[in-house]
Design a protein around this motif. Sequence first.
Motif, PDB file in Angstrom:
ATOM      1  N   ALA A 101       0.833  -1.213   0.000  1.00 49.27           N
ATOM      2  CA  ALA A 101       0.000   0.000   0.000  1.00 49.27           C
ATOM      3  C   ALA A 101       0.861   1.254   0.000  1.00 49.27           C
ATOM      4  N   ALA A 102       1.962   1.225   0.770  1.00 46.91           N
ATOM      5  CA  ALA A 102       2.848   2.395   0.861  1.00 46.91           C
ATOM      6  C   ALA A 102       3.560   2.654  -0.463  1.00 46.91           C
ATOM      7  N   LYS A 103       3.909   1.598  -1.177  1.00 44.84           N
ATOM      8  CA  LYS A 103       4.559   1.764  -2.483  1.00 44.84           C
ATOM      9  C   LYS A 103       3.586   2.349  -3.509  1.00 44.84           C
ATOM     10  N   ALA A 104       2.304   2.004  -3.367  1.00 45.21           N
ATOM     11  CA  ALA A 104       1.301   2.479  -4.314  1.00 45.21           C
ATOM     12  C   ALA A 104       0.912   3.931  -4.056  1.00 45.21           C
ATOM     13  N   ALA A 105       1.129   4.378  -2.818  1.00 41.20           N
ATOM     14  CA  ALA A 105       0.722   5.753  -2.470  1.00 41.20           C
ATOM     15  C   ALA A 105       1.795   6.404  -1.596  1.00 41.20           C
ATOM     16  N   PRO A 106       2.886   6.881  -2.200  1.00 36.03           N
ATOM     17  CA  PRO A 106       3.969   7.523  -1.439  1.00 36.03           C
ATOM     18  C   PRO A 106       3.467   8.699  -0.605  1.00 36.03           C
ATOM     19  N   GLN A 107       3.976   8.809   0.609  1.00 37.90           N
ATOM     20  CA  GLN A 107       3.674   9.913   1.538  1.00 37.90           C
ATOM     21  C   GLN A 107       2.259   9.863   2.127  1.00 37.90           C
ATOM     22  N   LYS A 108       1.466   8.878   1.739  1.00 37.12           N
ATOM     23  CA  LYS A 108       0.091   8.811   2.250  1.00 37.12           C
ATOM     24  C   LYS A 108       0.053   8.289   3.682  1.00 37.12           C
ATOM     25  N   TYR A 109       0.895   7.314   3.969  1.00 34.42           N
ATOM     26  CA  TYR A 109       0.816   6.640   5.266  1.00 34.42           C
ATOM     27  C   TYR A 109       1.833   7.209   6.252  1.00 34.42           C
ATOM     28  N   THR A 110       1.444   7.160   7.526  1.00 39.85           N
ATOM     29  CA  THR A 110       2.263   7.774   8.570  1.00 39.85           C
ATOM     30  C   THR A 110       2.542   6.791   9.708  1.00 39.85           C
ATOM     31  N   THR A 114       4.966   7.363  24.011  1.00 41.85           N
ATOM     32  CA  THR A 114       4.158   6.338  23.348  1.00 41.85           C
ATOM     33  C   THR A 114       2.670   6.651  23.415  1.00 41.85           C
ATOM     34  N   ALA A 115       2.205   7.050  24.593  1.00 40.68           N
ATOM     35  CA  ALA A 115       0.765   7.251  24.797  1.00 40.68           C
ATOM     36  C   ALA A 115       0.156   8.270  23.838  1.00 40.68           C
ATOM     37  N   PRO A 116       0.757   9.454  23.651  1.00 46.31           N
ATOM     38  CA  PRO A 116       0.169  10.411  22.704  1.00 46.31           C
ATOM     39  C   PRO A 116       0.085   9.862  21.276  1.00 46.31           C
ATOM     40  N   ALA A 117       1.119   9.114  20.867  1.00 48.14           N
ATOM     41  CA  ALA A 117       1.097   8.530  19.517  1.00 48.14           C
ATOM     42  C   ALA A 117      -0.004   7.481  19.408  1.00 48.14           C
ATOM     43  N   MET A 118      -0.143   6.683  20.456  1.00 50.65           N
ATOM     44  CA  MET A 118      -1.151   5.623  20.434  1.00 50.65           C
ATOM     45  C   MET A 118      -2.557   6.197  20.373  1.00 50.65           C
ATOM     46  N   ILE A 119      -2.784   7.324  21.015  1.00 55.53           N
ATOM     47  CA  ILE A 119      -4.096   7.979  20.966  1.00 55.53           C
ATOM     48  C   ILE A 119      -4.460   8.318  19.518  1.00 55.53           C
ATOM     49  N   ASP A 120      -3.481   8.794  18.756  1.00 55.79           N
ATOM     50  CA  ASP A 120      -3.738   9.142  17.356  1.00 55.79           C
ATOM     51  C   ASP A 120      -3.948   7.903  16.492  1.00 55.79           C
ATOM     52  N   VAL A 121      -3.262   6.800  16.834  1.00 54.36           N
ATOM     53  CA  VAL A 121      -3.504   5.551  16.095  1.00 54.36           C
ATOM     54  C   VAL A 121      -4.928   5.062  16.364  1.00 54.36           C
ATOM     55  N   LEU A 122      -5.320   5.050  17.629  1.00 52.89           N
ATOM     56  CA  LEU A 122      -6.657   4.577  18.000  1.00 52.89           C
ATOM     57  C   LEU A 122      -7.754   5.432  17.380  1.00 52.89           C
ATOM     58  N   GLY A 123      -7.437   6.713  17.172  1.00 50.82           N
ATOM     59  CA  GLY A 123      -8.417   7.614  16.570  1.00 50.82           C
ATOM     60  C   GLY A 123      -8.392   7.619  15.051  1.00 50.82           C
ATOM     61  N   GLY A 124      -7.463   6.879  14.462  1.00 53.76           N
ATOM     62  CA  GLY A 124      -7.374   6.817  13.010  1.00 53.76           C
ATOM     63  C   GLY A 124      -6.686   8.009  12.387  1.00 53.76           C
ATOM     64  N   HIS A 125      -6.034   8.837  13.210  1.00 53.55           N
ATOM     65  CA  HIS A 125      -5.325  10.014  12.692  1.00 53.55           C
ATOM     66  C   HIS A 125      -3.890   9.679  12.278  1.00 53.55           C
ATOM     67  N   LEU A 126      -3.417   8.533  12.695  1.00 55.33           N
ATOM     68  CA  LEU A 126      -2.065   8.062  12.398  1.00 55.33           C
ATOM     69  C   LEU A 126      -2.185   6.632  11.906  1.00 55.33           C
ATOM     70  N   THR A 127      -1.486   6.303  10.819  1.00 56.29           N
ATOM     71  CA  THR A 127      -1.608   4.951  10.263  1.00 56.29           C
ATOM     72  C   THR A 127      -1.218   3.901  11.291  1.00 56.29           C
ATOM     73  N   GLY A 128      -0.057   4.098  11.911  1.00 56.36           N
ATOM     74  CA  GLY A 128       0.404   3.092  12.857  1.00 56.36           C
ATOM     75  C   GLY A 128       1.672   3.533  13.558  1.00 56.36           C
ATOM     76  N   MET A 129       2.323   2.584  14.220  1.00 56.03           N
ATOM     77  CA  MET A 129       3.560   2.880  14.922  1.00 56.03           C
ATOM     78  C   MET A 129       4.277   1.580  15.275  1.00 56.03           C
ATOM     79  N   VAL A 130       5.541   1.727  15.617  1.00 56.03           N
ATOM     80  CA  VAL A 130       6.332   0.617  16.138  1.00 56.03           C
ATOM     81  C   VAL A 130       6.738   1.005  17.545  1.00 56.03           C
ATOM     82  N   ASP A 131       6.540   0.113  18.484  1.00 59.38           N
ATOM     83  CA  ASP A 131       6.955   0.395  19.855  1.00 59.38           C
ATOM     84  C   ASP A 131       7.117  -0.911  20.613  1.00 59.38           C
ATOM     85  N   ALA A 132       7.584  -0.792  21.850  1.00 65.15           N
ATOM     86  CA  ALA A 132       7.827  -1.974  22.675  1.00 65.15           C
ATOM     87  C   ALA A 132       6.527  -2.727  22.936  1.00 65.15           C
ATOM     88  N   VAL A 133       6.613  -4.034  22.943  1.00 63.73           N
ATOM     89  CA  VAL A 133       5.430  -4.880  23.127  1.00 63.73           C
ATOM     90  C   VAL A 133       4.628  -4.529  24.382  1.00 63.73           C
TER      91      VAL A 133
END
Length: 324
Positions: free
Chosen positions: A146-155, A188-207
Motif C-alpha cells: 500500500a505504501a509503495k502504491a501511495a507515497p507519503q500517504k501513510y504515517t 508512546t501514549a500520545p502517539a497511540m491515541i492518534d492511532v486509536l483515533g485513526g489520525h495516524l496509520t500506525g507505529m512501532v513500539d515496545a510490546v
Amino acid sequence: MRTARRTLLGALALGLSALAPVAFGQTYPTKPVRIIVPYAPGGTVDAVARTLAVRLSEQLGQPFVVENRSGASGAIGSDVVAKSPADGYTLLMQASTFVASALLVKSQPFNIEKDFTPIANLGSVPLVMLVYPGLPMKNLGDFIKAAKAAPQKYTLGTAALGSASHLAEEAIRHEAGVDVQIIPYKGTAPAMIDVLGGHLTGMVDAVPSLLQHIKSGKARALAVTSAKRLPSLPDVPTVSESGLPNFEMVSWYGIWAPANMPADLTTRLNREINTAMQSPQVVQNLGAQAFIFSNTTAPQFGAYVKQESAKYKQLIEKANIKVD
C-alpha cells in the motif's frame, strides 16, 4: 611529641576518609529518591520505572518516586539528571533511544559518556508494528504494498527520535523501499491515541506498551521485530518472515546517575536494582509482557552502551537516517 601527635592525627584522618565512602554507600538512602523518566506517562520506559520503583521502595525503606519530564525526545528530563548532584538521589530511567539520539541530534545539552554514570542494565523487549484496525492491511506485506502504491500517504508515529522504535521504522522504510512519513511524539501514549483515533496509520513500539491495544482489537499487529515469534503474540509474524530477511531490533532499558558517582554507591545501586528486578513481583509483572531480564555489573553495562552505540551508528549511516 607534637610530631608524633600530628602523625597520629594524620593517620586518623586518612583512615576516616577511607571509611567515609563505604559508610555513605551502606547508609544510602536516607531520604526519597527521584527516578526521572524523560517521556510522558504510559510508555514502556514509564511502566518499567514504576514497577522498579515500587520494589526498590519496599526493599530499601525509602520512597523511590517516578517523575515524568518529557520533551525534546527525552533530552529535557535527561538534562535534569545530568545537572543534579551525584549523590544517588536523582536517577535517570532511559532506553536505547538515549544512545541512538546522541548520534542523530547533535545539539543535545549533555554528553552521555561525560555527564552520566551507567548504573544498571534492566533488560530488553521486542518491538511490534501495529496499525489502525480500520485499514485494510492485515500484515506487513500489505502495508509495504500500500505504501509503495501511495507515497507519503501513510504515517508512522514514534515515541522519540533515536528510539529503537524510530530506528526500526526507519530501517523498515529503507529496506522495503517505501516513502512513509515518520512523525515524532512526546511519548508512546500520545502517539497511540492518534492511532486509536485513526489520525495516524500506525507505529512501532515496545510490546508491553501496545499489547493491551492489540489484545483488545483496538489496533492490529502486523509484525514483531524479534528474531522469533513471541509467545504473547504467536499469530503475529516477524519482520524477517514478512519479506525483510535477518531483521531484528529490540528496545533495552537502563538506569543512569549523574557523572562522578562514588564507586561504592554505584556498586550498591547496581546490586539493589538487580535484586529488585529479580524479585518474584517484578518478574511476574514484566515477564508476562515479553520483558527479557538482564543482570550485569555497572562496568559491564557501560561496555554494553558503547557496543550498542557502534551498532546504531552503522545502521544510521546505512539507512541514511537524519533528523531535521
